[in-house]
Design an enzyme around this catalytic site. Structure first.
Site, PDB file in Angstrom:
ATOM      1  N   GLU A 268       0.836  -1.189   0.000  1.00  0.00           N
ATOM      2  CA  GLU A 268       0.000   0.000   0.000  1.00  0.00           C
ATOM      3  C   GLU A 268       0.883   1.256   0.000  1.00  0.00           C
ATOM      4  O   GLU A 268       0.614   2.227  -0.707  1.00  0.00           O
ATOM      5  CB  GLU A 268      -0.909  -0.035   1.238  1.00  0.00           C
ATOM      6  CG  GLU A 268      -1.836   1.151   1.397  1.00  0.00           C
ATOM      7  CD  GLU A 268      -2.880   1.262   0.300  1.00  0.00           C
ATOM      8  OE1 GLU A 268      -3.052   0.298  -0.466  1.00  0.00           O
ATOM      9  OE2 GLU A 268      -3.491   2.352   0.190  1.00  0.00           O
ATOM     10  N   TYR A 269       1.946   1.203   0.784  1.00  0.00           N
ATOM     11  CA  TYR A 269       2.899   2.320   0.814  1.00  0.00           C
ATOM     12  C   TYR A 269       3.471   2.534  -0.590  1.00  0.00           C
ATOM     13  O   TYR A 269       3.533   3.658  -1.090  1.00  0.00           O
ATOM     14  CB  TYR A 269       4.016   2.014   1.818  1.00  0.00           C
ATOM     15  CG  TYR A 269       5.085   3.079   1.868  1.00  0.00           C
ATOM     16  CD1 TYR A 269       4.971   4.147   2.739  1.00  0.00           C
ATOM     17  CD2 TYR A 269       6.198   3.010   1.030  1.00  0.00           C
ATOM     18  CE1 TYR A 269       5.946   5.137   2.783  1.00  0.00           C
ATOM     19  CE2 TYR A 269       7.177   3.994   1.065  1.00  0.00           C
ATOM     20  CZ  TYR A 269       7.043   5.054   1.936  1.00  0.00           C
ATOM     21  OH  TYR A 269       8.008   6.031   1.970  1.00  0.00           O
TER      22      TYR A 269
ATOM     23  N   ILE B 269      31.578  19.229  23.395  1.00  0.00           N
ATOM     24  CA  ILE B 269      31.496  19.200  24.857  1.00  0.00           C
ATOM     25  C   ILE B 269      32.748  18.593  25.453  1.00  0.00           C
ATOM     26  O   ILE B 269      33.437  17.797  24.823  1.00  0.00           O
ATOM     27  CB  ILE B 269      30.250  18.433  25.375  1.00  0.00           C
ATOM     28  CG1 ILE B 269      29.914  17.246  24.495  1.00  0.00           C
ATOM     29  CG2 ILE B 269      29.087  19.351  25.524  1.00  0.00           C
ATOM     30  CD1 ILE B 269      28.693  16.502  24.956  1.00  0.00           C
TER      31      ILE B 269
ATOM     32  N   LYS C  28      25.683   9.166  24.350  1.00  0.00           N
ATOM     33  CA  LYS C  28      26.592   9.853  23.434  1.00  0.00           C
ATOM     34  C   LYS C  28      26.705   8.985  22.186  1.00  0.00           C
ATOM     35  O   LYS C  28      27.390   7.960  22.184  1.00  0.00           O
ATOM     36  CB  LYS C  28      27.957  10.092  24.068  1.00  0.00           C
ATOM     37  CG  LYS C  28      28.852  10.922  23.167  1.00  0.00           C
ATOM     38  CD  LYS C  28      30.035  11.478  23.909  1.00  0.00           C
ATOM     39  CE  LYS C  28      30.803  12.487  23.082  1.00  0.00           C
ATOM     40  NZ  LYS C  28      31.318  11.963  21.831  1.00  0.00           N
TER      41      LYS C  28
ATOM     42  N   LYS D 217      32.744   8.930  29.340  1.00  0.00           N
ATOM     43  CA  LYS D 217      33.068   7.851  28.396  1.00  0.00           C
ATOM     44  C   LYS D 217      32.861   6.448  28.951  1.00  0.00           C
ATOM     45  O   LYS D 217      32.774   6.250  30.155  1.00  0.00           O
ATOM     46  CB  LYS D 217      34.543   7.987  28.004  1.00  0.00           C
ATOM     47  CG  LYS D 217      34.824   9.183  27.135  1.00  0.00           C
ATOM     48  CD  LYS D 217      34.512   8.872  25.715  1.00  0.00           C
ATOM     49  CE  LYS D 217      35.549   9.515  24.811  1.00  0.00           C
ATOM     50  NZ  LYS D 217      35.307   9.248  23.430  1.00  0.00           N
TER      51      LYS D 217
ATOM     52  N   CYS E 177      38.235 -32.159   9.847  1.00  0.00           N
ATOM     53  CA  CYS E 177      37.792 -33.503   9.474  1.00  0.00           C
ATOM     54  C   CYS E 177      38.531 -34.046   8.247  1.00  0.00           C
ATOM     55  O   CYS E 177      38.313 -35.190   7.860  1.00  0.00           O
ATOM     56  CB  CYS E 177      36.279 -33.523   9.235  1.00  0.00           C
ATOM     57  SG  CYS E 177      35.790 -32.707   7.718  1.00  0.00           S
TER      58      CYS E 177
HETATM   59  S1  IVH Z   1      25.530  17.916  22.968  1.00  0.00           S
HETATM   60  C1  IVH Z   1      26.856  22.261  23.085  1.00  0.00           C
HETATM   61  N1  IVH Z   1      24.600  15.461  23.155  1.00  0.00           N
HETATM   62  O1  IVH Z   1      29.466  14.465  20.690  1.00  0.00           O
HETATM   63  C2  IVH Z   1      26.602  20.805  23.202  1.00  0.00           C
HETATM   64  N2  IVH Z   1      26.489  15.825  21.758  1.00  0.00           N
HETATM   65  O2  IVH Z   1      31.456  17.129  21.538  1.00  0.00           O
HETATM   66  C3  IVH Z   1      26.619  20.117  21.903  1.00  0.00           C
HETATM   67  N3  IVH Z   1      27.257  13.811  20.593  1.00  0.00           N
HETATM   68  O3  IVH Z   1      30.312  15.926  17.994  1.00  0.00           O
HETATM   69  C4  IVH Z   1      26.678  18.634  21.903  1.00  0.00           C
HETATM   70  N4  IVH Z   1      25.751  12.439  21.411  1.00  0.00           N
HETATM   71  O4  IVH Z   1      27.905  15.254  17.755  1.00  0.00           O
HETATM   72  C5  IVH Z   1      25.534  16.263  22.615  1.00  0.00           C
HETATM   73  N5  IVH Z   1      23.634  13.369  23.382  1.00  0.00           N
HETATM   74  C6  IVH Z   1      24.562  14.155  22.832  1.00  0.00           C
HETATM   75  C7  IVH Z   1      25.527  13.668  21.943  1.00  0.00           C
HETATM   76  C8  IVH Z   1      26.478  14.535  21.425  1.00  0.00           C
HETATM   77  C9  IVH Z   1      26.787  12.551  20.598  1.00  0.00           C
HETATM   78  C10 IVH Z   1      28.431  14.252  19.811  1.00  0.00           C
HETATM   79  C11 IVH Z   1      28.249  15.536  19.078  1.00  0.00           C
HETATM   80  C12 IVH Z   1      29.578  16.203  19.133  1.00  0.00           C
HETATM   81  C13 IVH Z   1      30.242  15.564  20.286  1.00  0.00           C
HETATM   82  C14 IVH Z   1      30.264  16.512  21.450  1.00  0.00           C
END
Ligand code: IVH
Length: 701
Positions: free
Chosen positions: A35-36, A83, A121, A319, A442
């Site tokens: 259908e899609y 970040i 992350k 991390k 074998c």
């Molecule tokens: S926040 C100002 N949230 O990690 C804050 N970043 O240095 C902006 N990343 O390359 C980033 N998961 O693409 C944020 N839940 C998340 C993330 C995330 C992955 C990546 C982002 C950036 C790096 C942060």
């Protein structure tokens, strides 16, 4: 062109996007694939007839446009910052962040805990999606944070990214997030590449980054990518909720993919709990993450905290152990798999990667081994992510050549090394690795089919290695999930000829099991218990457990969903198998060959007879039947068949046949002397088919 056409096009686009969202984001398709496809083709044909109505934001453009010469630069309205990363993977990382935030906010010991939004992350590529008045107008990479690249064409091919926001007409709303490749899509793509002898992707992250920066959008469209939002860029005419978590909820409500794995917590303790909780399930996530991210939840407090050296003080990444590490190849062994495939396996200097110590890693096949040019003594990058088998990603430097000191990029970002070190020339170039001509287990002949990549042992179930691997696969967690049936046990069961096929597991008794080495009465009882429990399973697991060549977990799920019952699958031929999503001639042929073996059918019958069962037809048959999800009402007399016969035919095609007409009715079939049901259909605007049209519809189904 009439205004009707314009309206129809708008309707089709909205419908198609709604179904894309249901399928790709919610994982809950609302209509059958057929259908899609019909809606999609109708839109394509209308756009072809009325080129003036075709727009770049149409779902038909998701398939990829013309190749580009390069990407245009995009200056970010709000810089895309990164970040701070807390590399101390212990709890201390979370405690330190909370302490910093409290200090900056001037909070004392007696002040209330700070509220944080915790999220994953994602390990992919940062992307800025710009929506103007609810329409996706531009997608850009992060670049240096100030200026990125315009990758709109490629991003449009990512099905889960909405081309329109639901219920948001803000002048401008920039959604920021990560484009990534799921592990399943990565494995599947690489399997397909390997079958064809083509280079595989190094890891999902490189897969995502490479696809987004691919100049030919048609190629980008072939690579399966996904997206999760985690923040905002510029907004104009949009009143953001007061917290980060509520802002993500608002994005999710607009149809933007936002991960469910997030939490709002209080204080350092909440951060630590989140870090640990996600660590425990990291392997089971469908995509790679390299850590978690903590953000102060209140946007007002975020503003108060501000930035330091281009990093927000209100966020930190915490991390997990890296999923790629460097180590050294000690030896290269040959392993015989359950389908007889000979796999070169690197024996490694033990290395801690992705949370476990790894000593073996697959090199997949001779051609991959040669392409990567891996030899004993080489330093290699090993990857272990999720519960997939560790693999050698690539060679870093040869011991014959300049080793470790040459690597100027440092440790920990091993994946970044690959593009640059891939082509290190060897001082001495000799291929020192050959596949054996006889099975190392074998002694049967080893063959390679014409045009095939794989070398295979011809021993079949005569080969103990194949039997053992088939058994281990059958019992593995994602197949029948028989806890306690590990390597050593499988080996004994096979060598002592207690178990020849998986079906024999279900006839095992206490005496034979308890007599095995290192098997007390208690472990024997546990094993028998686990075997008993495994009888209750799902069709997808059962199909996967059979260990059919080229039928992995994803394909098994697709097959189960498509056919709904094992009998339907057993009755399928190559052609009907290829109706299944992602099943091409190679997979179909593997299935046909497997099912053609009387021996295999016998094992299946024995398994069922011993009580292995699953709920049949539990999944709706989304793709198989042409009228799935459609409701018909029959009225009046048909000349060609009785009403019962018509009903039977419709139901066989997946339709529901109802007794009365309502808004939910899709078609009313009106035979001669149709009465009030026909009136009702007209009143509600339900499609009415006369007998001729009805017969044609049946014919075309
Ligand atoms: S926040 C100002 N949230 O990690 C804050 N970043 O240095 C902006 N990343 O390359 C980033 N998961 O693409 C944020 N839940 C998340 C993330 C995330 C992955 C990546 C982002 C950036 C790096 C942060």
């Amino acid at each position: 062109m009439t205004s009707d056409t314009k309206a129809r096009i708008a309707l089709l686009r909205a419908e198609i996007e709604r179904h894309n969202h249901a399928y790709y984001v919610l994982d809950a398709p609302a209509i059958p694939d057929a259908e899609y496809d019909r809606l999609f083709r109708e839109l394509q044909s209308l756009e072809a007839q009325h080129p003036e109505l075709s727009t770049p934001d149409s779902p038909t453009r998701r398939v990829g446009g013309k190749p580009l010469d390069g990407f245009a630069p995009v200056r970010h309205a709000v810089p895309m910052l990164s970040i701070r990363t807390e590399t101390d993977i212990s709890d201390a990382g979370a405690l330190a962040f909370d302490a910093r935030v409290r200090k900056e906010l001037g909070l004392g010991e007696n002040d209330a805990p700070v509220e944080y939004a915790c999220e994953l992350k994602f390990d992919g590529l940062a992307i800025n999606l710009r929506y103007e008045r609810g329409v996706l107008v531009q997608a850009a990479t992060r670049g240096d944070g100030e200026t990125g690249e315009d990758v709109t064409q490629n991003v449009r091919t990512i099905h889960c990214i909405p081309l329109y926001l639901q219920g948001c007409k803000a002048e401008a709303l920039e959604v920021r997030g990560e484009v990534y490749m799921s592990r399943r899509d990565f494995e599947r793509y690489n399997d397909q590449q390997r079958v064809q002898g083509l280079p595989a992707l190094v890891n999902p992250r490189n897969g995502a980054a490479g696809s987004i920066r691919q100049l030919d959008p048609a190629l980008a469209a072939r690579r399966p990518l996904s997206f999760f939002a985690y923040g905002l860029g510029e907004t104009r005419g949009w009143a953001s909720p007061a917290t980060h978590s509520a802002m993500l909820d608002a994005l999710a409500a607009m149809g933007v993919p936002v991960s469910d794995e997030r939490a709002v917590v209080r204080g350092a303790e909440g951060l630590v709990n989140f870090h640990q909780r996600i660590a425990a399930k990291r392997d089971q996530l469908p995509f790679d993450i390299d850590g978690v991210v903590y953000k102060v939840n209140s946007l007002a407090l975020q503003a108060e905290l501000g930035f330091v050296s281009r990093e927000p003080r209100w966020a930190v990444a915490h991390k997990y152990p890296a999923e790629e590490q460097l180590t050294v190849v000690r030896d290269i062994d040959i392993q015989v798999g359950r389908t007889g495939k000979l796999t070169p396996v690197a024996k490694l200097e033990p290395v801690f990667v992705g949370g476990v110590t790894v000593t073996n890693a697959t090199l997949h096949n001779l051609f991959e081994l040669r392409r990567k040019d891996v030899r004993v003594g080489d330093q290699v990058i090993v990857r272990r992510a999720g519960d997939v088998i560790p693999e050698i990603v690539g060679r870093v430097a040869s011991s014959l050549n300049t080793p470790y000191a040459d690597i100027s990029h440092g440790f920990g970002r091993a994946d970044l090394l690959i593009p640059e070190v891939k082509h290190i020339p060897r001082v001495k170039y000799v291929h020192n690795f050959l596949m054996p001509r006889q099975c190392p287990i074998c002694g049967s002949a080893v063959v390679r089919g014409k045009g095939e990549i794989e070398f295979r042992c011809t021993g079949g179930l005569f080969c103990p290695a194949q039997r053992k691997q088939a058994l281990l696969h059958f019992a593995s967690r994602r197949a029948m999930d028989i806890e306690g049936l590990g390597d050593k046990l499988a080996e004994q069961l096979v060598e002592q000829q207690i178990v020849r096929t998986p079906a024999d597991l279900y006839t095992l008794g206490m005496t034979s099991v308890a007599s095995l080495e290192r098997m007390g009465e208690k472990s024997a009882l546990n094993l028998l218990d686990a075997i008993e429990r495994s009888k209750r399973t799902s069709l997808a697991r059962f199909i996967y457990a059979l260990g059919i060549r080229n039928v992995g977990e994803a394909t098994a799920k697709d097959l189960a969903q498509h056919f709904g019952s094992l009998d339907n699958l057993l009755a399928a031929d190559a052609q009907s198998l290829q109706q299944v999503r992602d099943v091409g001639p190679v997979v179909a042929q593997s299935l046909v060959a497997f099912l053609a073996e009387a021996h295999n059918r016998e094992v299946i019958a024995q398994l069922r007879a011993s009580g292995v069962h699953w709920p049949e037809h539990e999944q709706r048959q989304m793709t198989e039947l042409p009228f799935s999800g459609k409701t018909f009402v029959l009225t009046g007399t048909l000349a060609a068949m009785s009403r019962d016969a018509a009903k039977e035919k419709l139901e066989a095609l997946g339709a529901k046949v109802a007794g009365s007409v309502s808004k939910k009715t899709d078609y009313v079939v009106a035979g001669a002397e149709a009465g009030s049901k026909l009136d009702k259909a007209r009143e509600l605007g339900v499609a009415v088919l006369d007998e001729q049209q009805f017969l044609e519809l049946l014919e075309s189904a």
